[in-house]
Scaffold this motif. Structure first.
Motif, PDB file in Angstrom:
ATOM      1  N   HIS A 128      10.253   2.442  -0.526  1.00 46.87           N
ATOM      2  CA  HIS A 128       9.780   1.355   0.717  1.00 46.87           C
ATOM      3  C   HIS A 128       8.195   0.769   0.038  1.00 46.87           C
ATOM      4  O   HIS A 128       8.729  -0.709   0.389  1.00 46.87           O
ATOM      5  CB  HIS A 128       9.325   2.350   1.600  1.00 46.87           C
ATOM      6  N   TRP A 129       7.484   1.135  -1.009  1.00 54.31           N
ATOM      7  CA  TRP A 129       6.560   0.064  -0.857  1.00 54.31           C
ATOM      8  C   TRP A 129       6.753  -1.018  -1.826  1.00 54.31           C
ATOM      9  O   TRP A 129       6.262  -2.358  -1.586  1.00 54.31           O
ATOM     10  CB  TRP A 129       5.230   0.919  -1.526  1.00 54.31           C
ATOM     11  N   LEU A 130       8.119  -1.372  -2.623  1.00 58.18           N
ATOM     12  CA  LEU A 130       8.128  -1.694  -3.518  1.00 58.18           C
ATOM     13  C   LEU A 130       8.771  -2.896  -3.048  1.00 58.18           C
ATOM     14  O   LEU A 130       9.012  -4.269  -3.455  1.00 58.18           O
ATOM     15  CB  LEU A 130       9.355  -1.379  -5.119  1.00 58.18           C
ATOM     16  N   LEU A 131       9.706  -2.404  -2.151  1.00 57.91           N
ATOM     17  CA  LEU A 131      10.936  -3.644  -1.313  1.00 57.91           C
ATOM     18  C   LEU A 131       9.952  -4.237   0.098  1.00 57.91           C
ATOM     19  O   LEU A 131      10.816  -4.875  -0.204  1.00 57.91           O
ATOM     20  CB  LEU A 131      11.810  -2.705  -0.222  1.00 57.91           C
ATOM     21  N   GLY A 132       8.682  -3.468   0.316  1.00 55.59           N
ATOM     22  CA  GLY A 132       7.660  -4.117   1.247  1.00 55.59           C
ATOM     23  C   GLY A 132       7.601  -5.572  -0.193  1.00 55.59           C
ATOM     24  O   GLY A 132       7.607  -6.958   0.372  1.00 55.59           O
ATOM     25  N   HIS A 133       7.147  -5.690  -1.295  1.00 58.40           N
ATOM     26  CA  HIS A 133       6.910  -6.348  -2.384  1.00 58.40           C
ATOM     27  C   HIS A 133       7.725  -7.027  -2.412  1.00 58.40           C
ATOM     28  O   HIS A 133       7.758  -9.010  -2.213  1.00 58.40           O
ATOM     29  CB  HIS A 133       6.292  -6.129  -3.867  1.00 58.40           C
ATOM     30  N   TYR A 134       8.577  -7.279  -2.270  1.00 57.47           N
ATOM     31  CA  TYR A 134      10.395  -7.826  -2.294  1.00 57.47           C
ATOM     32  C   TYR A 134      10.169  -8.587  -1.911  1.00 57.47           C
ATOM     33  O   TYR A 134      11.491 -10.308  -1.794  1.00 57.47           O
ATOM     34  CB  TYR A 134      11.426  -7.107  -2.995  1.00 57.47           C
ATOM     35  N   LEU A 135       9.989  -8.091  -0.304  1.00 55.35           N
ATOM     36  CA  LEU A 135      10.561  -8.727   0.421  1.00 55.35           C
ATOM     37  C   LEU A 135       9.787  -9.921   0.895  1.00 55.35           C
ATOM     38  O   LEU A 135       9.818 -10.780   1.128  1.00 55.35           O
ATOM     39  CB  LEU A 135      10.310  -8.109   2.161  1.00 55.35           C
ATOM     40  N   LYS A 136       8.433  -9.827   1.135  1.00 63.16           N
ATOM     41  CA  LYS A 136       6.989 -10.422   0.631  1.00 63.16           C
ATOM     42  C   LYS A 136       7.107 -11.939  -0.900  1.00 63.16           C
ATOM     43  O   LYS A 136       6.392 -12.666  -0.114  1.00 63.16           O
ATOM     44  CB  LYS A 136       5.634  -9.764   1.517  1.00 63.16           C
ATOM     45  N   HIS A 137       6.932 -11.389  -1.506  1.00 59.64           N
ATOM     46  CA  HIS A 137       7.049 -12.257  -2.787  1.00 59.64           C
ATOM     47  C   HIS A 137       8.694 -12.290  -3.588  1.00 59.64           C
ATOM     48  O   HIS A 137       8.447 -13.257  -4.828  1.00 59.64           O
ATOM     49  CB  HIS A 137       5.897 -10.999  -3.856  1.00 59.64           C
ATOM     50  N   GLY A 138       9.773 -11.613  -3.072  1.00 63.46           N
ATOM     51  CA  GLY A 138      10.815 -12.273  -3.802  1.00 63.46           C
ATOM     52  C   GLY A 138      10.287 -11.781  -4.949  1.00 63.46           C
ATOM     53  O   GLY A 138      10.043 -10.889  -5.763  1.00 63.46           O
ATOM     54  N   SER A 139      11.166 -12.695  -6.246  1.00 64.58           N
ATOM     55  CA  SER A 139      11.571 -12.148  -7.150  1.00 64.58           C
ATOM     56  C   SER A 139      10.111 -11.935  -8.581  1.00 64.58           C
ATOM     57  O   SER A 139      10.017 -11.391  -9.391  1.00 64.58           O
ATOM     58  CB  SER A 139      11.790 -13.408  -8.290  1.00 64.58           C
ATOM     59  N   ASP A 140       9.122 -12.444  -7.682  1.00 66.52           N
ATOM     60  CA  ASP A 140       7.663 -12.067  -7.993  1.00 66.52           C
ATOM     61  C   ASP A 140       6.998 -10.881  -7.607  1.00 66.52           C
ATOM     62  O   ASP A 140       5.476 -10.317  -7.779  1.00 66.52           O
ATOM     63  CB  ASP A 140       6.273 -13.285  -7.597  1.00 66.52           C
ATOM     64  N   TRP A 141       8.112  -9.802  -7.205  1.00 67.46           N
ATOM     65  CA  TRP A 141       7.816  -8.678  -6.148  1.00 67.46           C
ATOM     66  C   TRP A 141       6.712  -7.517  -7.821  1.00 67.46           C
ATOM     67  O   TRP A 141       5.871  -6.863  -7.324  1.00 67.46           O
ATOM     68  CB  TRP A 141       8.490  -7.744  -5.829  1.00 67.46           C
ATOM     69  N   ARG A 142       7.355  -7.717  -8.626  1.00 72.26           N
ATOM     70  CA  ARG A 142       6.851  -6.663  -9.820  1.00 72.26           C
ATOM     71  C   ARG A 142       5.121  -7.135  -9.904  1.00 72.26           C
ATOM     72  O   ARG A 142       4.183  -6.494 -10.458  1.00 72.26           O
ATOM     73  CB  ARG A 142       7.691  -7.239 -10.803  1.00 72.26           C
ATOM     74  N   GLN A 143       4.850  -8.998  -9.842  1.00 72.68           N
ATOM     75  CA  GLN A 143       3.494  -8.834 -10.953  1.00 72.68           C
ATOM     76  C   GLN A 143       2.285  -8.043  -9.636  1.00 72.68           C
ATOM     77  O   GLN A 143       1.273  -7.618 -10.058  1.00 72.68           O
ATOM     78  CB  GLN A 143       3.640 -10.341 -11.036  1.00 72.68           C
ATOM     79  N   HIS A 144       3.117  -8.898  -8.632  1.00 75.69           N
ATOM     80  CA  HIS A 144       2.352  -8.719  -7.483  1.00 75.69           C
ATOM     81  C   HIS A 144       2.080  -6.911  -6.439  1.00 75.69           C
ATOM     82  O   HIS A 144       0.692  -6.524  -7.020  1.00 75.69           O
ATOM     83  CB  HIS A 144       2.817  -8.787  -5.926  1.00 75.69           C
ATOM     84  N   ALA A 145       3.035  -6.403  -6.908  1.00 75.03           N
ATOM     85  CA  ALA A 145       2.897  -4.461  -6.746  1.00 75.03           C
ATOM     86  C   ALA A 145       2.211  -3.894  -8.762  1.00 75.03           C
ATOM     87  O   ALA A 145       1.042  -3.067  -7.711  1.00 75.03           O
ATOM     88  CB  ALA A 145       4.643  -4.231  -7.123  1.00 75.03           C
ATOM     89  N   SER A 146       2.201  -4.747  -8.969  1.00 72.50           N
ATOM     90  CA  SER A 146       1.889  -4.066 -10.722  1.00 72.50           C
ATOM     91  C   SER A 146      -0.288  -4.513 -10.336  1.00 72.50           C
ATOM     92  O   SER A 146      -0.506  -3.958 -10.369  1.00 72.50           O
ATOM     93  CB  SER A 146       2.123  -4.486 -11.844  1.00 72.50           C
TER      94      SER A 146
END
Length: 96
Positions: free
Chosen positions: A67-85
């Motif tokens: 759920h947390w990772l999906l939130g990053h994906y919805l907010k940042h698109g393909s940059d979700w990994r970097q923001h989560a990291s």
């Protein structure tokens, strides 16, 4: 991060705007939704450190992490990994 309420609000807005189906299952979503439970333990521990309340059951940890990772994906698109990291790295450096 995104709360469950934020996610619900985004979903409701998308529905009102005519979106009736989840986005295409792409590589990013496969990486998030297909995450094995054992890979969620460390992230769940970091999320607890950030103040998230997560039951100490593997399926609860996995669901919360996805759920947390999906939130990053919805907010940042393909940059979700970097923001989560970046968020996880900041949490690991903060005192307990």
């Amino acid at each position: 991060g995104f709360s469950a309420g934020d996610m619900a609000d985004q979903g409701a807005k998308a529905f009102r705007d005519g979106q009736r189906a989840i986005t295409e299952l792409n590589e990013d979503l496969r990486a998030i939704l297909g995450r094995p439970g054992f890979t969620c333990i460390g992230i769940a521990q970091a999320l607890r450190k950030m103040g998230h309340t997560i039951a100490r059951k593997a399926e609860e940890e996995q669901a919360t992490v996805i759920h947390w990772l999906l939130g990053h994906y919805l907010k940042h698109g393909s940059d979700w990994r970097q923001h989560a990291s970046d968020e996880l790295k900041a949490a690991s450096q903060s005192p307990e």
